[in-house]
Motif scaffolding. Sequence first.
Motif, PDB file in Angstrom:
ATOM      1  N   LYS A   1       0.810  -1.222   0.000  1.00  7.55           N
ATOM      2  CA  LYS A   1       0.000   0.000   0.000  1.00  7.55           C
ATOM      3  C   LYS A   1       0.843   1.272   0.000  1.00  7.55           C
ATOM      4  CE  LYS A   1      -3.836  -2.065   2.581  1.00  7.55           C
ATOM      5  NZ  LYS A   1      -4.019  -2.339   4.005  1.00  7.55           N
ATOM      6  N   ASN A   2       2.038   1.218   0.605  1.00  8.12           N
ATOM      7  CA  ASN A   2       2.754   2.486   0.807  1.00  8.12           C
ATOM      8  C   ASN A   2       3.807   2.790  -0.273  1.00  8.12           C
ATOM      9  OD1 ASN A   2       5.053   0.984   1.350  1.00  8.12           O
ATOM     10  ND2 ASN A   2       5.519   2.009   3.271  1.00  8.12           N
ATOM     11  N   GLY A   3       3.799   1.981  -1.338  1.00  2.72           N
ATOM     12  CA  GLY A   3       4.734   2.278  -2.429  1.00  2.72           C
ATOM     13  C   GLY A   3       6.030   1.494  -2.360  1.00  2.72           C
ATOM     14  N   ALA A   4       6.220   0.695  -1.295  1.00  2.00           N
ATOM     15  CA  ALA A   4       7.471  -0.067  -1.177  1.00  2.00           C
ATOM     16  C   ALA A   4       7.602  -1.065  -2.329  1.00  2.00           C
ATOM     17  CB  ALA A   4       7.530  -0.787   0.170  1.00  2.00           C
ATOM     18  N   TYR A   5       6.503  -1.729  -2.676  1.00  2.00           N
ATOM     19  CA  TYR A   5       6.581  -2.719  -3.757  1.00  2.00           C
ATOM     20  C   TYR A   5       6.978  -2.061  -5.082  1.00  2.00           C
ATOM     21  CZ  TYR A   5       4.938  -7.121  -1.629  1.00  2.00           C
ATOM     22  OH  TYR A   5       4.844  -8.287  -0.916  1.00  2.00           O
ATOM     23  N   GLU A   6       6.471  -0.860  -5.327  1.00  3.14           N
ATOM     24  CA  GLU A   6       6.838  -0.156  -6.572  1.00  3.14           C
ATOM     25  C   GLU A   6       8.334   0.156  -6.590  1.00  3.14           C
ATOM     26  OE1 GLU A   6       3.952   0.821  -5.112  1.00  3.14           O
ATOM     27  OE2 GLU A   6       2.435   0.726  -6.710  1.00  3.14           O
ATOM     28  N   LEU A   7       8.817   0.641  -5.453  1.00  2.43           N
ATOM     29  CA  LEU A   7      10.245   0.973  -5.375  1.00  2.43           C
ATOM     30  C   LEU A   7      11.094  -0.290  -5.543  1.00  2.43           C
ATOM     31  CD1 LEU A   7      12.580   2.955  -4.825  1.00  2.43           C
ATOM     32  CD2 LEU A   7      12.239   2.543  -2.370  1.00  2.43           C
TER      33      LEU A   7
END
Length: 327
Positions: A122-128
């Motif tokens: 949810k917090n963008g860690a997976y995208e990074l």
Amino acid sequence: MKPSKPSRPIALAALATAAALAFAPSVQAQETTLRLVSAFPENGNYVQHITPWMQKFNAEGKGLLQINFIGGPKAIPTFEVGNAVKTGVVDMALSAGAFYTSLIPEADALKLAQISAVEQRKNGAYELINEIWNKKANMQYLTRVTDYTPFHLYINKKIDKPDLTGIKIRVTPIYRDFFQALNANVVTTAPGEVYTALERGVVDGYGWPIHGIFDLNWQEKTKYRVDPGFYNAEVTLVMNLDAYKKLSDKQREFLQRQVLALEARNEEWKKINEAEAKRQAAAGIQTIEFTGDVAKQYVDKAYEVGWAAVIKASPEYGPKLKQVLSR
Ligand code: 173
């Protein structure tokens, strides 16, 4: 020799076929089989954890997407699994980032996550993570299949403070910097070599999560577990990026649904870990427990040393990872 040019009618026919294929309805998509290897021993807890998942995947994915489990480190050695995914020798792997830091130095940061995989989504860690994994190793990071699981130091020499001077400990990149900061001599091995290293006295202890030590009978060679634990054990499913991109929308949606279902099972580790701690005690493994300020300094040092190493290895992404993975 000059390459011969196809005669005009053949070229036109080829074009017509290409056009027909391009506009073919997606029902023509065929079943794809993904070859999966495990960097962890195939008779161990992590393969056991995903086995029912693979069975359900294959039952529901008939005609669309299948997983073919190739095996564990006997098929591809633990520290070579990352490269096998990168180069497409296999399509998917169950691995820890610690086993492919030679490709992605940042992979070691995953152990430092203080928020759950569900929150990281949810917090963008997976995208990074995927920005880095895509770029550096041609890998798509699918999901983290362990959570809520500390690592521990297991040791056969009694210690009364966090000082490992003169003690030899088996490590992977997970523990290396931390145990070295406690003055240990470290020896890197794959999980499959821990038993022999203990048996031969090559090491006096090892780093490993709270669960799983019974899989390869390490309890026979383990006297103490040091508490508290530290970090958050990370085992993930990664995929070759080309293979991922080649999937049809329908296949990718199916994969995503299955992966989310697996991720949702991470809560299971809480119960497993409680049971495993009891099983260790029942097997005669004693705990050496640091308390109060000593415990706090021990854990703080683990994170401090861990992040320092990640940021040193990756001044570009280290601080960004710290931001999205810390509480
Ligand atoms: O081999 C290891 O100790 C290791 O690096 C690891 C990583 C994640 C889960 C279990 C072990």
